[in-house]
Design a protein around this motif. Structure first.
Motif, PDB file in Angstrom:
ATOM      1  N   ASP A  51       1.920  -5.117   0.678  1.00  0.00           N
ATOM      2  CA  ASP A  51       2.802  -5.578  -0.405  1.00  0.00           C
ATOM      3  C   ASP A  51       3.965  -4.608  -0.597  1.00  0.00           C
ATOM      4  O   ASP A  51       5.118  -5.025  -0.774  1.00  0.00           O
ATOM      5  CB  ASP A  51       2.026  -5.700  -1.714  1.00  0.00           C
ATOM      6  N   ALA A  52       3.653  -3.310  -0.557  1.00  0.00           N
ATOM      7  CA  ALA A  52       4.696  -2.305  -0.763  1.00  0.00           C
ATOM      8  C   ALA A  52       5.714  -2.309   0.376  1.00  0.00           C
ATOM      9  O   ALA A  52       6.928  -2.223   0.144  1.00  0.00           O
ATOM     10  CB  ALA A  52       4.058  -0.920  -0.896  1.00  0.00           C
ATOM     11  N   ILE A  53       5.228  -2.391   1.618  1.00  0.00           N
ATOM     12  CA  ILE A  53       6.139  -2.432   2.774  1.00  0.00           C
ATOM     13  C   ILE A  53       7.046  -3.650   2.683  1.00  0.00           C
ATOM     14  O   ILE A  53       8.260  -3.576   2.928  1.00  0.00           O
ATOM     15  CB  ILE A  53       5.340  -2.437   4.089  1.00  0.00           C
ATOM     16  N   GLU A  54       6.457  -4.776   2.307  1.00  0.00           N
ATOM     17  CA  GLU A  54       7.225  -6.005   2.183  1.00  0.00           C
ATOM     18  C   GLU A  54       8.307  -5.867   1.116  1.00  0.00           C
ATOM     19  O   GLU A  54       9.459  -6.280   1.323  1.00  0.00           O
ATOM     20  CB  GLU A  54       6.279  -7.150   1.830  1.00  0.00           C
ATOM     21  N   ALA A  55       7.962  -5.260  -0.029  1.00  0.00           N
ATOM     22  CA  ALA A  55       8.927  -5.119  -1.118  1.00  0.00           C
ATOM     23  C   ALA A  55      10.085  -4.213  -0.717  1.00  0.00           C
ATOM     24  O   ALA A  55      11.255  -4.516  -0.984  1.00  0.00           O
ATOM     25  CB  ALA A  55       8.222  -4.573  -2.363  1.00  0.00           C
ATOM     26  N   VAL A  56       9.773  -3.090  -0.070  1.00  0.00           N
ATOM     27  CA  VAL A  56      10.829  -2.168   0.354  1.00  0.00           C
ATOM     28  C   VAL A  56      11.692  -2.813   1.443  1.00  0.00           C
ATOM     29  O   VAL A  56      12.921  -2.671   1.447  1.00  0.00           O
ATOM     30  CB  VAL A  56      10.230  -0.834   0.841  1.00  0.00           C
ATOM     31  N   SER A  57      11.065  -3.536   2.355  1.00  0.00           N
ATOM     32  CA  SER A  57      11.800  -4.168   3.446  1.00  0.00           C
ATOM     33  C   SER A  57      12.822  -5.164   2.925  1.00  0.00           C
ATOM     34  O   SER A  57      13.919  -5.293   3.485  1.00  0.00           O
ATOM     35  CB  SER A  57      10.821  -4.868   4.390  1.00  0.00           C
ATOM     36  N   GLU A  58      12.476  -5.869   1.859  1.00  0.00           N
ATOM     37  CA  GLU A  58      13.401  -6.863   1.297  1.00  0.00           C
ATOM     38  C   GLU A  58      14.669  -6.221   0.758  1.00  0.00           C
ATOM     39  O   GLU A  58      15.714  -6.866   0.660  1.00  0.00           O
ATOM     40  CB  GLU A  58      12.706  -7.648   0.192  1.00  0.00           C
ATOM     41  N   GLU A  59      14.595  -4.938   0.409  1.00  0.00           N
ATOM     42  CA  GLU A  59      15.748  -4.229  -0.132  1.00  0.00           C
ATOM     43  C   GLU A  59      16.527  -3.474   0.936  1.00  0.00           C
ATOM     44  O   GLU A  59      17.561  -2.876   0.649  1.00  0.00           O
ATOM     45  CB  GLU A  59      15.276  -3.235  -1.200  1.00  0.00           C
ATOM     46  N   MET A  60      16.043  -3.492   2.186  1.00  0.00           N
ATOM     47  CA  MET A  60      16.640  -2.720   3.272  1.00  0.00           C
ATOM     48  C   MET A  60      17.574  -3.565   4.121  1.00  0.00           C
ATOM     49  O   MET A  60      17.353  -4.760   4.308  1.00  0.00           O
ATOM     50  CB  MET A  60      15.548  -2.150   4.200  1.00  0.00           C
ATOM     51  N   ASP A  76      -4.766  11.872   1.228  1.00  0.00           N
ATOM     52  CA  ASP A  76      -5.219  11.356  -0.069  1.00  0.00           C
ATOM     53  C   ASP A  76      -4.169  10.486  -0.744  1.00  0.00           C
ATOM     54  O   ASP A  76      -4.310  10.113  -1.911  1.00  0.00           O
ATOM     55  CB  ASP A  76      -5.608  12.511  -0.992  1.00  0.00           C
ATOM     56  N   ALA A  77      -3.095  10.134   0.006  1.00  0.00           N
ATOM     57  CA  ALA A  77      -2.012   9.348  -0.590  1.00  0.00           C
ATOM     58  C   ALA A  77      -2.491   7.958  -0.994  1.00  0.00           C
ATOM     59  O   ALA A  77      -3.260   7.308  -0.273  1.00  0.00           O
ATOM     60  CB  ALA A  77      -0.858   9.227   0.398  1.00  0.00           C
ATOM     61  N   ASP A  78      -2.008   7.512  -2.156  1.00  0.00           N
ATOM     62  CA  ASP A  78      -2.237   6.126  -2.555  1.00  0.00           C
ATOM     63  C   ASP A  78      -0.992   5.323  -2.190  1.00  0.00           C
ATOM     64  O   ASP A  78      -0.008   5.859  -1.661  1.00  0.00           O
ATOM     65  CB  ASP A  78      -2.587   6.018  -4.034  1.00  0.00           C
ATOM     66  N   VAL A  79      -1.017   4.042  -2.535  1.00  0.00           N
ATOM     67  CA  VAL A  79       0.095   3.178  -2.164  1.00  0.00           C
ATOM     68  C   VAL A  79       1.380   3.598  -2.859  1.00  0.00           C
ATOM     69  O   VAL A  79       2.468   3.534  -2.271  1.00  0.00           O
ATOM     70  CB  VAL A  79      -0.251   1.710  -2.479  1.00  0.00           C
ATOM     71  N   ASP A  80       1.305   4.048  -4.106  1.00  0.00           N
ATOM     72  CA  ASP A  80       2.509   4.440  -4.840  1.00  0.00           C
ATOM     73  C   ASP A  80       3.211   5.597  -4.141  1.00  0.00           C
ATOM     74  O   ASP A  80       4.447   5.625  -4.051  1.00  0.00           O
ATOM     75  CB  ASP A  80       2.153   4.820  -6.272  1.00  0.00           C
ATOM     76  N   ARG A  81       2.439   6.579  -3.638  1.00  0.00           N
ATOM     77  CA  ARG A  81       3.066   7.708  -2.944  1.00  0.00           C
ATOM     78  C   ARG A  81       3.717   7.249  -1.636  1.00  0.00           C
ATOM     79  O   ARG A  81       4.825   7.679  -1.280  1.00  0.00           O
ATOM     80  CB  ARG A  81       2.042   8.798  -2.656  1.00  0.00           C
ATOM     81  N   PHE A  82       3.011   6.368  -0.924  1.00  0.00           N
ATOM     82  CA  PHE A  82       3.566   5.810   0.311  1.00  0.00           C
ATOM     83  C   PHE A  82       4.894   5.115   0.026  1.00  0.00           C
ATOM     84  O   PHE A  82       5.894   5.338   0.701  1.00  0.00           O
ATOM     85  CB  PHE A  82       2.580   4.797   0.907  1.00  0.00           C
ATOM     86  N   ARG A  83       4.877   4.270  -1.012  1.00  0.00           N
ATOM     87  CA  ARG A  83       6.065   3.474  -1.314  1.00  0.00           C
ATOM     88  C   ARG A  83       7.231   4.369  -1.715  1.00  0.00           C
ATOM     89  O   ARG A  83       8.362   4.165  -1.264  1.00  0.00           O
ATOM     90  CB  ARG A  83       5.758   2.467  -2.416  1.00  0.00           C
ATOM     91  N   GLU A  84       6.971   5.369  -2.542  1.00  0.00           N
ATOM     92  CA  GLU A  84       8.045   6.251  -2.990  1.00  0.00           C
ATOM     93  C   GLU A  84       8.652   7.007  -1.815  1.00  0.00           C
ATOM     94  O   GLU A  84       9.883   7.128  -1.700  1.00  0.00           O
ATOM     95  CB  GLU A  84       7.523   7.224  -4.036  1.00  0.00           C
ATOM     96  N   ALA A  85       7.800   7.500  -0.930  1.00  0.00           N
ATOM     97  CA  ALA A  85       8.314   8.215   0.238  1.00  0.00           C
ATOM     98  C   ALA A  85       9.146   7.296   1.120  1.00  0.00           C
ATOM     99  O   ALA A  85      10.203   7.688   1.645  1.00  0.00           O
ATOM    100  CB  ALA A  85       7.154   8.806   1.034  1.00  0.00           C
TER     101      ALA A  85
END
Length: 724
Positions: free
Chosen positions: A391-400, A352-361
């Motif tokens: 969008d979330a994967i892309e944002a996190v990847s830019e910071e990695m 039941d995860a939404d994108v916000d939970r995915f991104r935070e994890a």
């Protein structure tokens, strides 16, 4: 040959044999150049005033071209090449077929083609080539149906048909290229030349190739080693048959096969070998877009338990590790995830995860210093939008600083998000195993870049004595030597047991009395290779029994093969096999790479167990040490089940001395030391013993210089048609 810069970045390209005839190769090449090339295209044909509304010249000398593409009939190609040379054109692409792939007449034409290229210092691609492309200038000097998309891959192929198929597929998948080369018959320029050029090309991110053969294996290894320090190389090598080993008479020759040399050579060159086209482009894509991991530890964040387990299995299969999170990471995940979630690796944010939970994890996970790479794995649910997840994967990847890959498991709903991610350099797959394998490629290339190449091992040896022993094959009907050549090993410092070959019972007794303890006796005959099979070996013979054993061995040999040449019986000091490990060290000479060394578990089970590893000689000390570590039975060398460890350094030195021997003498076609008994470390003692040897020698090569063997050119495909 000069630099290849002008070959790929010309101002003017001449098409020698341009034509307006529908369906002709000369028309297709001219049309492709006129469609996209930023420079000038000059048709060359005395029978036309213009081709495709472009003014034509009668002679290449009037074209003032930087590159000439030759599509004339094979009977006049040589004249065209000579004209290019006289006109000062230094870069030539010969598309015309009808050369080495067609028989002796064609092979003679190809040899003359190479001579002309050398005479005029030409960079010559082909013959029998589809042509070349370079996207920065839009140059499509091929007769393929479409141009390549721009990108950072430079691609070479020995099959023209493979080029057209790959480009068609790549265009559909948004994959771009810098340069593309159809190698053809490689009369002049070959894969090594292009690896060397692209290694210095700042616009080439990754070199990829489809190879059927390598012209000069050793030169390729040396060039690729330097290139792969900055530019990764990924290649598919076709032709895995072992037909080349069928005529071999040694254990090494039987086990080597035609593919083992390529496997060893490509690995020593630092080339990543792909097993399929998918793997080729998966590897190239991630190498060109993602950073290299600091560790082999992978973190997985998923909303699907089953696929998460699949990905975990794939991590083990790829020799990677599942990252162990710090307590801080586990505490942060526990505080932010539902109780039902799994906060250990693989992190399951549940269905039941939404994108916000995915991104935070994902953010919490990748901040852990124990994580070297991350995989985001998602199955479709009603609570998640794949576009928002991208969008979330892309944002996190830019910071990695670590690599990240995605796995979106679904159909149409994944198409646009997948394209979005890949446009940003984040590889995206349906299959979790493909995603993990791609991350493993990054780890493998990291290790390649970290390699420190050492010089080959070298020792003081008696070359002249070795040459004398090898030369004895000139005085016999057979070109094989057996234990009568043990002195060859002595000449190169490879330890052998005390002993002698004798030709009478009395002499056998005299030699045995000079050896401590019981002896081993073996029939000596170049015609009887497997002496144990006929009872031609006697072990533990006491002095009183030596004479009778001599007579018995001779009788056995005569009864087994009456016409066999029997040189006598070897009387040899016994080596205590109970305290040692029987290994094999051998060599089979490959036509492209030269001497291919083998090391493995030896004795009578070598061909049954096939526990072996290979390297192209000459080898360095680290490479020889790796050989002793790679076999499955390596624990036996280091002391398994209470046994004393053997002197591995003595084995490594033996590998190095054999490497030097077979490199010094190209006349040695194949050689086995079996067994090489590795013994426990004994200060001051001899801790390795070459108990038996056999080799095959080319008498005609004995007078050749002591250098690497010449490699014979290999006929390549002939798929491309001949122009009119």
């Amino acid at each position: 040959m000069g630099t290849l810069n002008e070959l790929f970045d010309p101002d003017r390209v001449a098409v020698v044999g341009a034509t307006a005839r529908e369906g002709a190769v000369g028309r297709a090449v001219t049309s492709n150049l006129l469609d996209d090339f930023d420079g000038d295209t000059v048709p060359v044909n005395p029978n036309y005033e213009a081709v495709l509304d472009t003014p034509c010249v009668d002679d290449v000398a009037d074209a003032d071209a930087d590159v000439a593409v030759v599509v004339v009939p094979p009977s006049i190609v040589l004249d065209a090449i000579e004209a290019c040379g006289e006109a000062g054109v230094r870069n030539v692409v010969v598309i015309t077929a009808g050369f080495g792939e067609t028989g002796e007449d064609g092979a003679a034409r190809e040899r003359r083609l190479a001579e002309l290229a050398d005479e005029y210092d030409l960079n010559l691609v082909g013959p029998n080539s589809l042509g070349i492309m370079s996207t920065p200038s839009g140059m499509n000097a091929t007769f393929g149906p479409e141009n390549a998309l721009p990108g950072g891959l430079s691609f070479m192929s020995q099959s023209g048909a493979f080029v057209t198929a790959v480009l068609d597929w790549a265009n559909d998948n948004g994959i771009g290229f810098k340069d593309v080369v159809s190698l053809g018959n490689k009369a002049v320029l070959d894969e090594t030349d292009f690896v060397d050029h692209w290694g210095d090309d700042e616009e080439t991110d990754v070199i990829i190739g489809y190879l059927e053969g390598i012209e000069d294996g050793r030169e390729f290894i040396e060039t690729a080693r330097e290139t792969t320090q900055d530019t990764p190389i990924v290649a598919v090598k076709s032709g895995r048959t072992s037909a080349g080993a069928q005529a071999a008479s040694s254990h090494t020759g039987t086990l080597a096969g035609s593919d083992k040399a390529y496997e060893a050579g490509l690995d020593q060159a630092g080339v990543i070998r792909a097993e399929s086209v998918d793997e080729l482009f998966d590897s190239a894509g991630i190498l060109g877009s993602q950073p290299l991991p600091d560790t082999d530890s992978v973190a997985i964040v998923t909303n699907a338990g089953g696929p998460g387990v699949m990905a975990t299995d794939a991590v083990g299969d790829a020799d990677l590790d599942m990252a162990s999170f710090t307590s801080e990471t586990s505490d942060r995940l526990a505080a932010s995830m539902p109780e039902e979630a799994n906060i250990h690796n693989p992190v399951d944010v549940i269905g039941d995860a939404d994108v916000d939970r995915f991104r935070e994890a994902l953010e919490i996970t990748v901040e852990d210093d124990n994580v070297g790479a991350a995989l985001v794995l998602a199955a479709p649910t009603a609570t998640i939008d794949f576009g928002d997840l991208a969008d979330a994967i892309e944002a996190v990847s830019e910071e990695m600083d670590a690599p990240v890959a995605a796995c979106l498991m679904g159909g149409d709903r994944t198409r646009e998000p997948k394209q979005q991610l890949q446009a940003k350099g984040i590889p995206c797959y349906f299959d979790p195993a493909r995603a993990i394998d791609s991350l493993a490629t990054l780890a493998r290339y990291r290790d390649i870049k970290a390699r420190e190449y050492a010089p080959p091992m070298a020792f003081d040896v008696d070359r002249e004595r070795a040459r004398e022993i090898l030369s004895t094959v000139r005085d016999r009907d057979d070109n094989r030597l057996g234990v009568e050549a043990m002195e060859l090993l002595d000449a190169y410092g490879i330890p052998t047991p005390d002993g002698e070959i004798v030709d009478s019972p009395d002499r056998a007794r005299e030699v045995a009395e000079g050896v401590d303890g019981d002896v081993v006796m073996k029939i000596v005959s170049p015609d009887i290779l497997h002496k144990s099979d006929i009872g031609g070996v006697a072990v533990g013979v006491a002095d009183d029994d030596v004479a009778d054993t001599y007579e018995d061995l001779i009788t056995r040999a005569r009864n087994y093969q009456p016409d066999a040449t029997v040189l006598g019986v070897q009387v040899q000091e016994m080596v205590d096999l109970d305290d040692g490990v029987e290994t094999i060290v051998g060599m089979n000479r490959d036509p492209q790479f030269g001497p291919l060394l083998m090391f493995g578990l030896g004795g009578i089970f070598v061909e049954v167990m096939e526990d072996t590893t290979f390297r192209v000689a000459p080898v360095s000390e680290p490479e020889a040490r790796e050989m002793t570590e790679e076999i499955q039975s390596a624990p036996l060398l280091r002391g398994a089940r209470g046994r004393d460890p053997v002197d591995v350094d003595a084995v490594i030195e033996t590998i190095g001395r054999l490497s030097q021997l077979v490199t010094d003498f190209p006349a040695i076609l194949e050689l086995d030391i079996n067994p090489l008994v590795a013994l426990p470390d004994d200060d001051g003692g001899t801790n390795a013993a070459a108990v038996d040897v056999r080799l095959t020698v080319d008498p005609e090569a004995l007078d050749a210089p002591e250098s690497d063997a010449e490699t014979d050119p290999k006929p390549l495909d002939a798929e491309e048609p001949t122009d009119d």
